[in-house]
Design an enzyme around this catalytic site. Structure first.
Site, PDB file in Angstrom:
ATOM      1  N   HIS A  39      -4.654   5.672 -12.551  1.00  0.00           N
ATOM      2  CA  HIS A  39      -4.414   4.182 -12.960  1.00  0.00           C
ATOM      3  C   HIS A  39      -5.904   3.730 -12.931  1.00  0.00           C
ATOM      4  CE1 HIS A  39      -0.275   5.614 -11.202  1.00  0.00           C
ATOM      5  NE2 HIS A  39      -0.115   4.789 -12.324  1.00  0.00           N
TER       6      HIS A  39
ATOM      7  N   ASP B 223      -3.175  11.441  -8.522  1.00  0.00           N
ATOM      8  CA  ASP B 223      -2.079  11.187  -9.377  1.00  0.00           C
ATOM      9  C   ASP B 223      -2.196  11.656 -10.860  1.00  0.00           C
ATOM     10  OD1 ASP B 223      -3.590   9.026  -9.297  1.00  0.00           O
ATOM     11  OD2 ASP B 223      -2.010   7.485  -9.087  1.00  0.00           O
TER      12      ASP B 223
ATOM     13  N   ASP C  87      -8.361   7.931  -9.474  1.00  0.00           N
ATOM     14  CA  ASP C  87      -7.188   7.609  -9.712  1.00  0.00           C
ATOM     15  C   ASP C  87      -6.619   7.661 -11.008  1.00  0.00           C
ATOM     16  OD1 ASP C  87      -4.748   6.371  -7.554  1.00  0.00           O
ATOM     17  OD2 ASP C  87      -4.375   5.687  -9.560  1.00  0.00           O
TER      18      ASP C  87
ATOM     19  N   HIS D  90      -5.830  -1.420  -6.623  1.00  0.00           N
ATOM     20  CA  HIS D  90      -5.289  -2.389  -7.665  1.00  0.00           C
ATOM     21  C   HIS D  90      -5.214  -3.639  -6.885  1.00  0.00           C
ATOM     22  CE1 HIS D  90      -3.506   0.459 -10.525  1.00  0.00           C
ATOM     23  NE2 HIS D  90      -2.882   1.164  -9.509  1.00  0.00           N
TER      24      HIS D  90
HETATM   25  N1  Q9C Z   1       8.025   3.926 -12.107  1.00  0.00           N
HETATM   26  C1  Q9C Z   1      -1.397   3.765  -7.124  1.00  0.00           C
HETATM   27  O1  Q9C Z   1      -1.468   4.877  -7.605  1.00  0.00           O
HETATM   28  N2  Q9C Z   1       4.023   1.554 -11.032  1.00  0.00           N
HETATM   29  N3  Q9C Z   1      -0.558   2.812  -7.773  1.00  0.00           N
HETATM   30  C2  Q9C Z   1       4.779   2.716 -11.474  1.00  0.00           C
HETATM   31  C3  Q9C Z   1       6.826   3.918 -11.764  1.00  0.00           C
HETATM   32  C4  Q9C Z   1       2.613   1.535 -11.170  1.00  0.00           C
HETATM   33  C5  Q9C Z   1       0.290   3.239  -8.498  1.00  0.00           C
HETATM   34  C6  Q9C Z   1       6.241   2.746 -11.691  1.00  0.00           C
HETATM   35  C7  Q9C Z   1       2.025   2.605  -9.895  1.00  0.00           C
HETATM   36  C8  Q9C Z   1       1.028   1.869  -9.181  1.00  0.00           C
HETATM   37  C9  Q9C Z   1      -2.426   3.409  -6.190  1.00  0.00           C
HETATM   38 ZN    ZN Z   2      -2.691   5.403  -9.285  1.00  0.00          ZN
END
Ligand code: Q9C
Ligand code: ZN
Length: 342
Positions: free
Chosen positions: A195, A282, A193, A157
């Site tokens: 995301h 994830d 991933d 990100h």
């Molecule tokens: N309540 C990666 O997997 N926010 N980043 C989530 C959950 C975003 C994840 C909020 C998650 C980012 C590297």
């Molecule tokens: Zn992620």
């Protein structure tokens, strides 16, 4: 396969804004223990070499790097709350180009999300994490078939000049630059991933020497919300060298694999000489912040697909927050890769 890992992440335990409170980040130090435990029987651990800071400057903005190096000390001097983060971001019709001077303003300028903060151990952990990716890529460029960089914090990100989504430095981007400097003319990033890898997309968006492919939850319903649509295909010289595969909530292996296969075909067609796999798990059915439905038994299948490309391969850890299963899921990718390479 060799696994590059270190303990330099341990002092990084950020906070994130939940619906109402600052809570400990889902991205915890225990994630590294879970992965080490699961991969130990079949793989060998090595430590990182020294970080080459010129690699960071190749993919990140110099003002961003300087700001991040000093932000915690400045926060302690001026605010002294438990975690440094922005409260306002340059939204629509705001001036995107002008950099504020105040600490809070700079945190908004150099960050993009309230799920991500800086604490005392953050920057040293981010630098150490980037060094893991660098070392993995150097060893693969030197002849190893594949390596796994057990990166924490994750990186995909992190844009050229912004942290967010638990990421501060783009570890996959570092590995790409190592491959480029070693003479690989075009490098692929395969981001599996859950995301969208908005940071990696941002960094390489105008380049045709790096093909970035990401399979992820549709930003219409999932973080990072404003990036990751199929219509984002690259710009300028990079037109055609960015591929997004957004998928709906509830996606299971069969549909997910068809998207992976489209990316694998694109990587073949582009004649890439190496691949960096942004390895987030994830996508797992029991992940606490995600909505795909992959099972532990599914991960070796994608590992095999990656091996079938026959390319020098660096895996870098990204997300995965079901900590108990995280290690088994990562080990599944690596073991599926090795079984298919043998
Ligand atoms: N309540 C990666 O997997 N926010 N980043 C989530 C959950 C975003 C994840 C909020 C998650 C980012 C590297
Ligand atoms: Zn992620």
């Amino acid at each position: 396969m060799l696994v590059v890992t270190s303990d330099d992440h341990l002092a990084h335990h950020a906070l994130e804004l939940d619906s109402t409170n600052l809570i400990p980040s889902w991205e915890t130090p225990t994630r590294v223990d879970s992965v080490r435990r699961a991969v130990a029987p079949d793989h060998r651990f090595v430590g990182p070499g020294e970080l080459d800071v010129s690699l960071l400057h190749a993919i990140h903005d110099g003002e961003y790097l300087a700001f991040m190096a000093g932000v915690w000390d400045r926060w302690v001097a001026e605010e002294a709350g438990p975690a440094a983060m922005g409260v306002a971001w340059p939204a629509r019709r705001f001036d995107q180009g002008r950099r504020p001077t105040a600490l809070r303003g700079l945190l908004g300028y150099h960050g993009f999300a309230a799920d991500c903060s800086v604490v005392g151990g953050t920057w040293s952990a981010a630098l150490a994490s980037a060094a893991l990716a660098q070392t993995a890529a150097e060893l693969v460029a030197g002849g190893e078939r594949a390596m796994f960089a057990l990166c924490r914090p994750p990186g995909h990100h992190a844009t050229r000049d912004q942290f967010g989504g638990y990421c501060y430095l783009n570890n996959a981007g570092v590995a790409v630059e190592v491959f480029r400097r070693s003479g690989v003319e075009r490098v692929a990033v395969l981001d599996i991933d859950y995301h969208h890898g908005n940071g990696t997309q941002d960094i390489f968006y105008e380049r045709d020497d790096v093909l970035v492919c990401s399979i992820h939850a549709d930003p219409a319903f999932e973080f990072p919300y404003f990036c990751g649509h199929a219509s984002e295909t690259g710009h300028g010289a990079g037109e055609g060298y960015n591929r997004n595969e957004p998928l709906p909530a509830g996606t299971e292996l069969a549909e997910w694999l068809t998207a992976v296969d489209r990316c694998v075909d694109a990587i073949r067609d582009a004649g890439c000489g190496a691949v960096v796999v942004s390895t987030g798990v994830d996508t797992f059915e029991a992940d606490p912040i995600s909505q795909f439905l992959l099972r532990t038994d599914d991960y070796p299948v994608v590992g095999a697909r990656i091996a079938d490309m026959g390319l020098p391969t660096v895996f870098v850890l990204e997300g995965g927050y079901a900590v108990d299963a995280l290690g088994d899921n990562v080990a599944g990718v690596l073991n599926g890769f090795e079984a298919a390479s043998a």
